[in-house]
Structures are given as structure tokens and as C-alpha cells.
Design an enzyme around this catalytic site. Sequence first.
Site, PDB file in Angstrom:
ATOM      1  N   TRP A   1     -17.092  -2.301  40.803  1.00  0.00           N
ATOM      2  CA  TRP A   1     -18.478  -2.535  40.377  1.00  0.00           C
ATOM      3  C   TRP A   1     -19.402  -2.741  41.570  1.00  0.00           C
ATOM      4  O   TRP A   1     -20.509  -2.206  41.608  1.00  0.00           O
ATOM      5  CB  TRP A   1     -18.546  -3.716  39.419  1.00  0.00           C
ATOM      6  CG  TRP A   1     -19.867  -3.873  38.748  1.00  0.00           C
ATOM      7  CD1 TRP A   1     -20.736  -4.917  38.867  1.00  0.00           C
ATOM      8  CD2 TRP A   1     -20.504  -2.956  37.838  1.00  0.00           C
ATOM      9  NE1 TRP A   1     -21.859  -4.716  38.108  1.00  0.00           N
ATOM     10  CE2 TRP A   1     -21.741  -3.514  37.460  1.00  0.00           C
ATOM     11  CE3 TRP A   1     -20.141  -1.717  37.311  1.00  0.00           C
ATOM     12  CZ2 TRP A   1     -22.620  -2.875  36.588  1.00  0.00           C
ATOM     13  CZ3 TRP A   1     -21.016  -1.082  36.439  1.00  0.00           C
ATOM     14  CH2 TRP A   1     -22.241  -1.657  36.081  1.00  0.00           C
TER      15      TRP A   1
ATOM     16  N   LYS B   1     -18.956 -11.424  35.405  1.00  0.00           N
ATOM     17  CA  LYS B   1     -19.029 -12.064  34.099  1.00  0.00           C
ATOM     18  C   LYS B   1     -17.831 -12.991  33.938  1.00  0.00           C
ATOM     19  O   LYS B   1     -16.713 -12.536  33.758  1.00  0.00           O
ATOM     20  CB  LYS B   1     -19.037 -11.003  32.992  1.00  0.00           C
ATOM     21  CG  LYS B   1     -20.163  -9.990  33.147  1.00  0.00           C
ATOM     22  CD  LYS B   1     -19.946  -8.723  32.352  1.00  0.00           C
ATOM     23  CE  LYS B   1     -21.038  -7.705  32.626  1.00  0.00           C
ATOM     24  NZ  LYS B   1     -20.807  -6.426  31.916  1.00  0.00           N
TER      25      LYS B   1
ATOM     26  N   GLY C   1     -24.593  -7.066  31.052  1.00  0.00           N
ATOM     27  CA  GLY C   1     -24.791  -6.070  30.010  1.00  0.00           C
ATOM     28  C   GLY C   1     -23.787  -4.941  30.140  1.00  0.00           C
ATOM     29  O   GLY C   1     -22.949  -4.922  31.046  1.00  0.00           O
TER      30      GLY C   1
ATOM     31  N   LYS D   1     -17.402 -12.002  26.212  1.00  0.00           N
ATOM     32  CA  LYS D   1     -17.072 -10.667  25.691  1.00  0.00           C
ATOM     33  C   LYS D   1     -15.768 -10.160  26.279  1.00  0.00           C
ATOM     34  O   LYS D   1     -15.079  -9.338  25.666  1.00  0.00           O
ATOM     35  CB  LYS D   1     -18.231  -9.694  25.918  1.00  0.00           C
ATOM     36  CG  LYS D   1     -18.559  -9.392  27.374  1.00  0.00           C
ATOM     37  CD  LYS D   1     -17.844  -8.161  27.895  1.00  0.00           C
ATOM     38  CE  LYS D   1     -18.041  -7.993  29.386  1.00  0.00           C
ATOM     39  NZ  LYS D   1     -17.343  -6.810  29.916  1.00  0.00           N
TER      40      LYS D   1
ATOM     41  N   SER E   1     -12.133  -0.266  30.133  1.00  0.00           N
ATOM     42  CA  SER E   1     -12.226  -1.726  30.120  1.00  0.00           C
ATOM     43  C   SER E   1     -10.930  -2.363  30.616  1.00  0.00           C
ATOM     44  O   SER E   1      -9.877  -2.225  29.994  1.00  0.00           O
ATOM     45  CB  SER E   1     -12.526  -2.221  28.703  1.00  0.00           C
ATOM     46  OG  SER E   1     -12.349  -3.623  28.619  1.00  0.00           O
TER      47      SER E   1
ATOM     48  N   ASN F   1     -10.198  -5.535  30.564  1.00  0.00           N
ATOM     49  CA  ASN F   1      -9.764  -6.583  29.644  1.00  0.00           C
ATOM     50  C   ASN F   1      -9.065  -6.002  28.415  1.00  0.00           C
ATOM     51  O   ASN F   1      -8.035  -6.513  27.976  1.00  0.00           O
ATOM     52  CB  ASN F   1     -10.957  -7.456  29.255  1.00  0.00           C
ATOM     53  CG  ASN F   1     -11.432  -8.296  30.417  1.00  0.00           C
ATOM     54  OD1 ASN F   1     -10.843  -9.317  30.756  1.00  0.00           O
ATOM     55  ND2 ASN F   1     -12.492  -7.846  31.070  1.00  0.00           N
TER      56      ASN F   1
ATOM     57  N   GLU G   1     -10.883 -10.529  33.929  1.00  0.00           N
ATOM     58  CA  GLU G   1     -11.613 -11.796  34.004  1.00  0.00           C
ATOM     59  C   GLU G   1     -11.433 -12.654  32.748  1.00  0.00           C
ATOM     60  O   GLU G   1     -11.520 -13.878  32.800  1.00  0.00           O
ATOM     61  CB  GLU G   1     -13.107 -11.535  34.226  1.00  0.00           C
ATOM     62  CG  GLU G   1     -13.465 -10.987  35.592  1.00  0.00           C
ATOM     63  CD  GLU G   1     -13.579 -12.064  36.662  1.00  0.00           C
ATOM     64  OE1 GLU G   1     -13.060 -13.178  36.449  1.00  0.00           O
ATOM     65  OE2 GLU G   1     -14.164 -11.761  37.718  1.00  0.00           O
TER      66      GLU G   1
END
Length: 319
Positions: free
Chosen positions: A14, A104, A131, A186, A248, A250, A268
Site C-alpha cells: 500500500w 487500518k 476506505g 472491517k 484481501s 484478511n 491486521e
Amino acid sequence: MKQQKIAVIGCGRWGSFLAWYLRRLGHMVTLYGRKGSPHLEAFRQTRSNGLVNLEPDVALTDCLEEAVQAETLVISIGAQNLRRLMEELAAYPLDGRTLVLCMKGIEESTGKRLTQVVEEFTKASTAIWVGPGHVQDFTRNIPNCMVIDSRDPAVKTRLVAMFSGPLIRFYYGDDLIGNEIGAAAKNVIGIAAGMLDGKGLTALKGALMSRGTREIARLIQSLGGKEISAYGLAHLGDYQATVFSEFSHNRQFGECFIQGKPYGMLAEGVATTTALLRLGEKSGVELPICTAVSQIIHEKAEPDEVLAGLFLRSLKMEF
């Protein structure tokens, strides 16, 4: 908006995208990585990590003192490493700088939001950039919407002007607590979604999304935030990228965990689960999905029993 001097701290997937994106907007960008970072070395050798190709004028450095010369520090590291970074940054004058947190999470050991960790070390302006969005989509010119939030309205206005471009439409957040908690939480919902995928229960994702949003909305409200923030871009708006996407971490972690497969990337949501349960206990809010994820990961509970108990709970009104 005139060209700004920006340092991106963190050269993972990222962080390197953020350097690529901000340079694309015309800013002067420095990308910082720790000494010996394989990510930084790859950029030094090829200017690429396989996802983004950095322009020749994006500076690369492993010197933190050099990075903090920028007017704006965009931070993208593992959430649990933020305190250590702030201990290092505290050695430099940060007055007049703006720190933008682009990860996040919640600190596992304390339950503190990341802006609260930063505030222990500096009075510099702080904002969050959260976001939905994946590097793999942005680099294919697929746009998305994101949120900038800060206690200081002037900081929000300036950052939205600095960071806006054809790829990302920014909204002004007005609930720092809700957007930080929602963005972190999330990832826990993403792990639960991966567990459902791993068990062949993908059809239950609709129920997971609905109940997950309500669960986090109650927690946000109990912590002094706005309940509606759980339904915004930071939380519910990020579900597609977290609950369904092949990219993703996660969701992938949850699926691999259920199937007994190793997963070597950072998820995370694992640490965030513990932090959220700490906050839920302190505020007296029941967090059944977070509890279920924790039971399966940390207590090695039988996944079939836990998931059945989660979605076949006692009869009650939906709202």
C-alpha cells in the site's frame, strides 16, 4: 493545488502504491523504507515491485531524518508497529508537519486508536486516509471513493485538495472515532468472511455483512462516535474490498486458517480482534462476530460449532 513535498513512510504494497499515486498527481515524493528492507531494495534495483513502477524522480531512502524534511508524512506500516515508529519520529521536529495515517488497525496492547498513539508523541496535525480500494484495481485505472478525516477541518480541506484525482474521489469525514474504529473493524469481518469461504458457507456473507455492521455501529456509539459511521465508506463501504475480494489479506487469512493452510502475509484483523474485544468489554458492548473470530483463532475452538452458534443464535428482533 500546488506541488507539495510528501514522504511516504512504509514501502510495502500500500505504501508503494501511495508513492506511485501521489507522484502521479504531480507531487514531489520520497519513499522511505527501513535499512535492509527487501521492498526498498527491489525498488532501488528495478523501480518496481511487480504492482507499481515508480518514476525516476521518486526519491528512495532508508534515512528517516531525510524523510521527515517533507511537509506531509503519509504513514503506511503495520498498525502494531506505529508506536515504535513514533518513538523514532519523536527525535525530530514535527511542528508544522501533517501526519496522515493510511493503515487500518487498533493497538492490540492498549486498545488505543492510531491517532491516539500519535498524540502521545506529538502535537503535529494528524489525519486518517481510509476506505475501499486495492492496488491491483487502481493500477488498472478502476476508481474508488475514500475518506479523509481529522479533528482539524482545515487539515481535511487541505488534504482532500492535495490528494484528489481521477482515481480517487475523497469525502470529508466528520467522525474520527467512528471512521478509525470502522476502518479497523472491517478487517475482522474480512477474516470471518474468509472463514465462511473456507467452510463453503459463502452464502452466509450477506448475514455477516448485515450483523457485522450493526455490531460495529453499537461499539462506535458506545465509544463516543456516530453510529451511522459504520454504514459509511470506512466500514461498510470497504466490505466489497475486504469480504469478497481475492486481494484481501484478511479474507485470505481467514480462509487459509480454516483450511489449516499457512498464510505468510500480514492480516491486521488478527490483532484488531483482540483490541476490539478489549474495547467492547470496557464499554459493555456485545461483539459476537469479533468473539467468534477470536475463539477460532486464539482459543482453537471448533469452527463448525462457533460459526453455527454465531448464525443460529437465540431468537430475537433484528433491530
